[in-house]
Design a protein around this motif. Structure first.
Motif, PDB file in Angstrom:
ATOM      1  N   HIS A 122       0.824  -1.207   0.000  1.00 39.85           N
ATOM      2  CA  HIS A 122       0.000   0.000   0.000  1.00 39.85           C
ATOM      3  C   HIS A 122       0.862   1.262   0.000  1.00 39.85           C
ATOM      4  CE1 HIS A 122      -4.095  -1.585   0.415  1.00 39.85           C
ATOM      5  NE2 HIS A 122      -3.578  -2.535   1.182  1.00 39.85           N
ATOM      6  N   LEU A 123       1.929   1.250   0.771  1.00 37.04           N
ATOM      7  CA  LEU A 123       2.762   2.448   0.899  1.00 37.04           C
ATOM      8  C   LEU A 123       3.464   2.802  -0.403  1.00 37.04           C
ATOM      9  CD1 LEU A 123       4.349   1.787   4.418  1.00 37.04           C
ATOM     10  CD2 LEU A 123       2.675   3.566   3.837  1.00 37.04           C
ATOM     11  N   CYS A 124       3.822   1.782  -1.197  1.00 35.58           N
ATOM     12  CA  CYS A 124       4.561   2.041  -2.436  1.00 35.58           C
ATOM     13  C   CYS A 124       3.725   1.752  -3.681  1.00 35.58           C
ATOM     14  CB  CYS A 124       5.847   1.226  -2.464  1.00 35.58           C
ATOM     15  SG  CYS A 124       7.239   2.090  -1.701  1.00 35.58           S
TER      16      CYS A 124
ATOM     17  N   ASP B 268      11.293  -2.983  -5.185  1.00 28.45           N
ATOM     18  CA  ASP B 268      12.584  -2.409  -5.573  1.00 28.45           C
ATOM     19  C   ASP B 268      12.427  -1.250  -6.551  1.00 28.45           C
ATOM     20  OD1 ASP B 268      14.157  -4.070  -3.967  1.00 28.45           O
ATOM     21  OD2 ASP B 268      14.104  -5.682  -5.442  1.00 28.45           O
ATOM     22  N   ASP B 269      11.272  -1.153  -7.212  1.00 31.35           N
ATOM     23  CA  ASP B 269      10.994  -0.013  -8.098  1.00 31.35           C
ATOM     24  C   ASP B 269      10.519   1.213  -7.328  1.00 31.35           C
ATOM     25  OD1 ASP B 269      11.068  -1.057 -11.065  1.00 31.35           O
ATOM     26  OD2 ASP B 269      10.107  -2.634  -9.898  1.00 31.35           O
TER      27      ASP B 269
ATOM     28  N   VAL C 281      12.235   1.410   1.338  1.00 24.19           N
ATOM     29  CA  VAL C 281      12.562   0.038   0.930  1.00 24.19           C
ATOM     30  C   VAL C 281      13.618  -0.552   1.859  1.00 24.19           C
ATOM     31  CG1 VAL C 281      13.500  -1.423  -0.909  1.00 24.19           C
ATOM     32  CG2 VAL C 281      11.961   0.476  -1.476  1.00 24.19           C
ATOM     33  N   GLU C 282      14.680   0.205   2.128  1.00 24.81           N
ATOM     34  CA  GLU C 282      15.741  -0.270   3.021  1.00 24.81           C
ATOM     35  C   GLU C 282      15.203  -0.521   4.426  1.00 24.81           C
ATOM     36  OE1 GLU C 282      19.362  -0.728   2.726  1.00 24.81           O
ATOM     37  OE2 GLU C 282      18.669  -1.061   0.679  1.00 24.81           O
ATOM     38  N   SER C 283      14.355   0.373   4.899  1.00 17.76           N
ATOM     39  CA  SER C 283      13.807   0.235   6.246  1.00 17.76           C
ATOM     40  C   SER C 283      12.874  -0.968   6.331  1.00 17.76           C
ATOM     41  CB  SER C 283      13.061   1.515   6.630  1.00 17.76           C
ATOM     42  OG  SER C 283      12.594   1.449   7.961  1.00 17.76           O
TER      43      SER C 283
ATOM     44  N   HIS D 165      15.022  -4.073   6.259  1.00 19.14           N
ATOM     45  CA  HIS D 165      15.675  -4.224   7.560  1.00 19.14           C
ATOM     46  C   HIS D 165      14.689  -4.828   8.562  1.00 19.14           C
ATOM     47  CE1 HIS D 165      18.556  -3.283  10.807  1.00 19.14           C
ATOM     48  NE2 HIS D 165      17.459  -3.050  11.529  1.00 19.14           N
ATOM     49  N   TYR D 166      13.457  -4.363   8.513  1.00 14.30           N
ATOM     50  CA  TYR D 166      12.439  -4.857   9.450  1.00 14.30           C
ATOM     51  C   TYR D 166      12.175  -6.343   9.235  1.00 14.30           C
ATOM     52  CZ  TYR D 166       7.902  -5.532  11.702  1.00 14.30           C
ATOM     53  OH  TYR D 166       6.870  -6.011  12.469  1.00 14.30           O
ATOM     54  N   ILE D 167      11.964  -6.757   7.986  1.00 13.35           N
ATOM     55  CA  ILE D 167      11.599  -8.162   7.773  1.00 13.35           C
ATOM     56  C   ILE D 167      12.799  -9.101   7.937  1.00 13.35           C
ATOM     57  CG2 ILE D 167       9.621  -7.581   6.312  1.00 13.35           C
ATOM     58  CD1 ILE D 167      11.307  -8.428   3.874  1.00 13.35           C
ATOM     59  N   TYR D 168      13.984  -8.667   7.512  1.00 13.47           N
ATOM     60  CA  TYR D 168      15.142  -9.567   7.580  1.00 13.47           C
ATOM     61  C   TYR D 168      15.858  -9.530   8.923  1.00 13.47           C
ATOM     62  CZ  TYR D 168      14.769 -10.437   2.555  1.00 13.47           C
ATOM     63  OH  TYR D 168      14.335 -10.818   1.318  1.00 13.47           O
TER      64      TYR D 168
END
Length: 550
Positions: free
Chosen positions: A518-520, A525-526, A533-535, A538-541
């Motif tokens: 929803h946010l993107c 990656d697009d 995307v990085e955040s 980081h959260y999921i991994y």
């Protein structure tokens, strides 16, 4: 004497060619250092055993050329560079039938092996062995120097090499550096999840409805893309295909970002079934079904089972091909079924290259009709649309002389013949879903584009070679509304979309997956917000450990 001169000239040219490959990336120092180090080790080992310098140099040089050629074959078919983990796929006996289906590539590999043997035989006869302990000692020094050089370079430049992925700076450096990563490590992204978590508060997820759980069918359409994506002559008339149309029953539809071209079906399978991008696992990307699935606590199968579903895979592949059967089981599926088990006339060990989409969907109906006290989730794959495509096929769309690659003319007509054969089956099954008494969700998507070399695309989206499409249809009366999709949807978001539409309970990872979509606007990656995307990753991994702990 003349034959000896010709042989000498041939072997000399071969050695020059191999040295050109060794120094192919002279603009970057570390690929050259690795190539020189590997060449030294292989040459030293061969010379230690044979005491023939010409034989050792020719054998080593030929191996370098063959590895480079294998890299070019992979780039041709998959638009991806050769990595060490690809050896697991190439050497897995269960995959030989599938790899052999690309008969030109198979013929090239056989020819290279014959060429290797020929060069070994010729160079062995061309120069005699040398005597003396000093030569053996020199070969040991050369081996030690090569090992030190490679090890030093890996330690000094590994991070720089990782930053150059997914392409990498050189064939041999990709092989050696990725071998260093053979020991599994989960992806690492960013330094904080705060930004994503803050933005995620803006998204409200629908409340699960435990009373209504629809049957769910996800269909992977082999090599299927809307042909309108290609830049064709203005007077080209393509048939209208139902599978790509947006009508009242299509709840969601958009171009789909995938991570593979012309093959590598398992990469799209991985993303659909896990919600993760295979690009996050470079250089282990192509072996996710071998080394990554063991470390994943989440999958679409597990999310469905937590909601009370019975989960099934219907696959026309042999269960051992590409380690798929092992991967499905590790991801938590209840049962894997091949069409042969439901009556299709073939050996259970066969890959069903010619099974029609109509037949696959008829077996899906058979599974849906079986009595069960649980809702059912079926993940099915087609095969008929798969290549290779016949270059000599009739030019049904009058493209001769109008395309930059003349080989695409017949191949495109053959491909379109496959699509038009499959299209009525998609339409019939969609109508079956719409009229079915039981609530049912049907999502179908293309796993990658066909291996046809179209040089130009009509799409204005970035990297159009890695686009297909998806469509979500259902007969739900109380499903959660799917917000209007953006310019494209990442394949990693399809599982979360299904959970959201069916109003099923989602574990923390899939909640994050849905919110990120929803946010993107469907992009991953697009997405223009690279910090988000990085955040998110980081959260999921790092916080949810969706790919295992370090």
């Amino acid at each position: 004497m003349k034959k000896k001169i010709i042989s000498g000239v041939y072997l000399g040219m071969l050695l020059i060619a191999s040295l050109i490959i060794v120094f192919e990336k002279i603009t970057n120092i570390y690929p050259v250092l690795i190539s020189v180090g590997v060449f030294s080790v292989l040459f030293g080992l061969t010379f230690l055993l044979s005491a023939r310098w010409l034989f050792s140099a020719v054998l080593t040089g030929t191996l370098f050329i063959i590895i480079k050629f294998l890299n070019q074959i992979k780039i041709h078919y998959y638009k991806d560079s050769l990595m060490f983990s690809d050896l697991n796929i190439m050497l897995d006996p269960a995959n030989q039938g599938t790899l052999g289906h690309y008969w030109l590539a198979g013929l090239a590999v056989v020819a290279m092996l014959v060429w290797l043997i020929f060069n070994m035989f010729l160079s062995w006869k061309q120069a005699k062995s040398v005597r003396g302990i000093k030569w053996r000692a020199l070969s040991l020094v050369l081996i030690a120097a090569g090992v030190w050089d490679v090890n030093m370079t890996i330690n000094a430049y590994h991070n720089e090499w990782q930053a150059s992925l997914p392409k990498g700076p050189g064939t041999m450096s990709n092989m050696v550096m990725s071998a260093r990563d053979a020991q599994y490590q989960p992806p690492q992204f960013g330094t904080s999840a705060d930004y994503f978590l803050q933005q995620a508060k803006r998204v409200t997820l629908p409340e699960p409805q435990s009373a209504i759980k629809p049957d769910i069918v996800v269909l992977l359409q082999e090599s299927t893309v809307n042909p309108n994506i290609y830049q064709l002559p203005a007077d080209t008339l393509l048939p209208p295909l139902f599978m790509f149309q947006h009508d009242a029953e299509a709840r969601a539809q958009s171009p789909l970002r995938v991570q593979t071209f012309g093959g590598g079906t398992w990469l799209s399978e991985f993303s659909v079934l896990t919600g993760l991008s295979t690009d996050d696992f470079v250089p282990r990307k192509n072996s996710v079904f071998y080394f990554v699935v063991d470390h994943l606590p989440n999958s679409l199968f597990r999310a469905m089972k937590a909601n009370g579903y019975y989960t099934v895979v219907l696959t026309p592949f042999n269960k051992s091909a590409y380690h798929a059967g092992y991967a499905y089981q590790k991801l938590g599926v209840d049962r894997i079924i091949q069409p042969q088990e439901l009556g299709y006339p073939a050996s259970i060990d066969d890959n069903l290259w010619q099974i029609k989409t109509e037949e696959v969907l008829s077996y899906v109906k058979t599974i849906l009709a079986k009595e069960t006290d649980k809702p059912i989730f079926i993940y099915a794959l087609t095969m008929y649309e798969h290549g290779p495509y016949d270059e000599s096929h009739s030019d049904d769309y009058k493209l001769a002389g109008k395309l930059k690659d003349s080989s695409a003319v017949g191949k495109f007509s053959h491909y379109m013949e496959k699509l038009t054969t499959s299209d009525p089956a998609i339409k019939a099954f969609s109508e079956f879903v719409a009229k079915r008494d039981k609530p049912t969700v049907f999502l179908y998507f293309g796993d990658h584009q066909p291996s046809i070399r179209f040089r130009e695309y009509s799409s204005s989206l970035p990297d159009p070679a890695h686009l297909t499409q998806f469509t979500l249809r259902d007969n739900l009366k109380q499903g959660a509304p799917i917000t209007t999709t953006g310019r494209l949807t990442d394949i990693s978001f399809l599982g979360g979309m299904i959970l959201e539409r069916a109003r099923l309970a989602a574990p923390p990872f899939y909640q994050a997956n849905i919110k990120m979509r929803h946010l993107c606007g469907g992009e991953l990656d697009d997405c223009q917000d690279k910090a988000l995307v990085e955040s998110y990753k980081h959260y999921i991994y790092q916080q949810l450990s969706v790919a295992g702990k370090q």
